[in-house]
Design an enzyme around this catalytic site. Sequence first.
Site, PDB file in Angstrom:
ATOM      1  N   ARG A  64       0.822  -1.211   0.000  1.00  0.00           N
ATOM      2  CA  ARG A  64       0.000   0.000   0.000  1.00  0.00           C
ATOM      3  C   ARG A  64       0.857   1.262   0.000  1.00  0.00           C
ATOM      4  O   ARG A  64       0.542   2.236  -0.702  1.00  0.00           O
ATOM      5  CB  ARG A  64      -0.949  -0.027   1.209  1.00  0.00           C
ATOM      6  CG  ARG A  64      -2.048  -1.087   1.044  1.00  0.00           C
ATOM      7  CD  ARG A  64      -2.696  -1.466   2.376  1.00  0.00           C
ATOM      8  NE  ARG A  64      -3.872  -2.310   2.175  1.00  0.00           N
ATOM      9  CZ  ARG A  64      -3.824  -3.620   1.942  1.00  0.00           C
ATOM     10  NH1 ARG A  64      -2.651  -4.239   1.882  1.00  0.00           N
ATOM     11  NH2 ARG A  64      -4.939  -4.305   1.766  1.00  0.00           N
ATOM     12  N   GLY A  69      -0.921 -12.131  -6.125  1.00  0.00           N
ATOM     13  CA  GLY A  69      -2.305 -11.742  -6.347  1.00  0.00           C
ATOM     14  C   GLY A  69      -2.579 -10.327  -5.908  1.00  0.00           C
ATOM     15  O   GLY A  69      -3.362  -9.601  -6.542  1.00  0.00           O
ATOM     16  N   GLN A 127      -9.101  -7.172  -1.831  1.00  0.00           N
ATOM     17  CA  GLN A 127      -8.095  -6.582  -2.710  1.00  0.00           C
ATOM     18  C   GLN A 127      -8.731  -5.847  -3.889  1.00  0.00           C
ATOM     19  O   GLN A 127      -8.186  -4.856  -4.371  1.00  0.00           O
ATOM     20  CB  GLN A 127      -7.142  -7.666  -3.201  1.00  0.00           C
ATOM     21  CG  GLN A 127      -6.294  -8.247  -2.082  1.00  0.00           C
ATOM     22  CD  GLN A 127      -5.502  -9.465  -2.511  1.00  0.00           C
ATOM     23  OE1 GLN A 127      -5.697 -10.009  -3.597  1.00  0.00           O
ATOM     24  NE2 GLN A 127      -4.597  -9.913  -1.655  1.00  0.00           N
ATOM     25  N   ASP A 171      -5.468 -15.690   6.225  1.00  0.00           N
ATOM     26  CA  ASP A 171      -4.056 -16.069   6.210  1.00  0.00           C
ATOM     27  C   ASP A 171      -3.616 -16.793   7.471  1.00  0.00           C
ATOM     28  O   ASP A 171      -2.565 -17.444   7.489  1.00  0.00           O
ATOM     29  CB  ASP A 171      -3.176 -14.835   5.999  1.00  0.00           C
ATOM     30  CG  ASP A 171      -3.253 -14.317   4.568  1.00  0.00           C
ATOM     31  OD1 ASP A 171      -3.708 -15.070   3.688  1.00  0.00           O
ATOM     32  OD2 ASP A 171      -2.867 -13.151   4.336  1.00  0.00           O
ATOM     33  N   LYS A 200      -6.299 -19.535  -3.234  1.00  0.00           N
ATOM     34  CA  LYS A 200      -5.009 -18.939  -2.890  1.00  0.00           C
ATOM     35  C   LYS A 200      -3.892 -19.591  -3.714  1.00  0.00           C
ATOM     36  O   LYS A 200      -4.134 -20.195  -4.762  1.00  0.00           O
ATOM     37  CB  LYS A 200      -4.755 -19.102  -1.390  1.00  0.00           C
ATOM     38  CG  LYS A 200      -5.697 -18.298  -0.517  1.00  0.00           C
ATOM     39  CD  LYS A 200      -5.372 -16.819  -0.579  1.00  0.00           C
ATOM     40  CE  LYS A 200      -6.165 -16.022   0.446  1.00  0.00           C
ATOM     41  NZ  LYS A 200      -5.783 -14.594   0.439  1.00  0.00           N
ATOM     42  N   ARG A 217       2.596 -20.289   3.123  1.00  0.00           N
ATOM     43  CA  ARG A 217       2.037 -20.434   4.469  1.00  0.00           C
ATOM     44  C   ARG A 217       1.933 -21.908   4.880  1.00  0.00           C
ATOM     45  O   ARG A 217       1.979 -22.228   6.067  1.00  0.00           O
ATOM     46  CB  ARG A 217       0.684 -19.723   4.562  1.00  0.00           C
ATOM     47  CG  ARG A 217       0.822 -18.238   4.271  1.00  0.00           C
ATOM     48  CD  ARG A 217      -0.330 -17.411   4.754  1.00  0.00           C
ATOM     49  NE  ARG A 217      -0.202 -16.049   4.225  1.00  0.00           N
ATOM     50  CZ  ARG A 217       0.563 -15.107   4.768  1.00  0.00           C
ATOM     51  NH1 ARG A 217       1.277 -15.365   5.847  1.00  0.00           N
ATOM     52  NH2 ARG A 217       0.631 -13.898   4.223  1.00  0.00           N
TER      53      ARG A 217
END
Length: 421
Positions: free
Chosen positions: A25, A89, A161, A304, A331, A377
Site C-alpha cells: 500500500r 495476487g 483486494q 491467512d 489462494k 504459508r
Amino acid sequence: MDKIFHNPDIKGEIRAISSKSEAHRALICASLGDKETFIECTDRNADIDATASCLCALGANIDRVQNGFTVKPIGEVTRGACLDCNESGSTLRFLLPVAAALKSDCSFAMHGRLPHRPLSPLYELLNDNGVCLSAMGSNPLTVSGGLRSGNYSIAANVSSQYISGLLFALSVTEGQSSLCLLGKVESAPYIDMTVDTLAAFGDNVSYDKEQNRFIIKGSSRLCSPEKISVGGDWSNAAFFLCAGAIGKKSITVSNLDLSSRQGDRAVLDILSSMGAKISTDDDNVTVFPSKLTAVDVDAANIPDLVPILATVASVSAGQTKIYNAGRLRLKESDRIESVCSFLSSLGADITATDDGMIINGKERLDGGETCSFGDHRIAMSAAIASLVCTYPVTVSQFEAINKSYPSFLDNFNTLVREDVL
C-alpha cells in the site's frame, strides 16, 4: 528444495519482519504522490518486489536503500509496458484498476497459479466502465482505455483486494466517486489498512456506514507525507507466536504494534481463548507453552491465519471448527485441501469442509514427509508443526517461503537451542 526438521526445541526472541500488506500500500500511494517519499521498510520478499517492479514499469523510480525504499512518483506514465506480477495476487488486484485509471494501455504477466485465480467481479466492473481487458484467463492480460470517476458497486464478500485496488484508482481520477459495497464485507481490516494509507497521503476517503459505501474525492495526485514507516507483519509473526504456545519454551516477537489495523493481530485473541499464556511489553509479545483447548474460528477476516491455527488446533484438546474460509480454495494452493493434506500426512485428525475444516486435537503428531504445495504459508506451518512431532518432518518445495518471508528459516534457526542441535 526439501527441508528436514529434526524435532527442534526452540526458544528466544526474533524481530517481526516488515508487513507485506503495508508495504504494498505504501509503495502504490508513494508512486501516485506529488513528490519523493521515503518508505521505512527493513525487509522485502517476492511479492513486495513484484509490486515495486510493476510500479517502475508504469514510470515510478523506486530505489532500494538502507532500511527502506526511496520512491520518485510516476511522472509521465509509461504506455505499453508489461507489468510482471510474478505470483502476487495482491500486486495484480491492486494495480489492475490503477493501471486503468492511469490510461497506461499495459499488460500484466502472471506466474504459478495466478493466471488461474479468478478476477470476477472486478473484471466485469472494469469492462463495463470504459476499460477494455483481454479475455478472462489470458496471460498476459492486456488493459486499455481508462477508468473514470463515477458511482461504482462491487460485491464485498469475494476479495478485499478488489476494493483496495478501486480505492487507489479512484483516488487519482479527477472528480468525486463512490464505491458501494454489496453484501457482507469480508477481510474488512485489509480495507481499513488501505483507507489509512490513503489518509497518510492526504486523500479524502470517507465511509457512509448507512449506505455501506465509500466516497472518494479524486485528484490527479496524492500528497506525499515525505516519509512513512511500515510496521511489523502480524501475519508472519503468527507462526512464531503459535510456536511459543505449542512448543516447550517461550518465544518473544518484537516490532509488533498492538494497535495495528492488521487483521491478523487477532492471533493473540484466538490463542488467548485457547488458553495460551501471553504477555506484552511495548512492541514485544511473548507467548508461553500452554495447555490448549479447542475453539471455533470464524476465518472471514483472517484467512491467512488458517494454516497455522489449524496446526495449533491439531494438538489442542477437543474439536476445532474453522469456517467462513471458502476463499482459501483460491489462494496459492487450494489452501483448505493443502492444510488438511499436510497435517494429515503428519498424523493429524483433520477433515475438510466446504468452507473450512474440522480438527480433533491430539497430544502429539507423528511426523514424516509432507509437501508445501508451493504455498508459503503451508511450508512455514509445516516447520512449526515439527515442534510437536515425534519423528522428523521433511517438507518439499520449502522454497515457497520466499514469496512472503524469505528470512523465515534464518529466524527459525536462531531460536533452535544449541543443546539440541
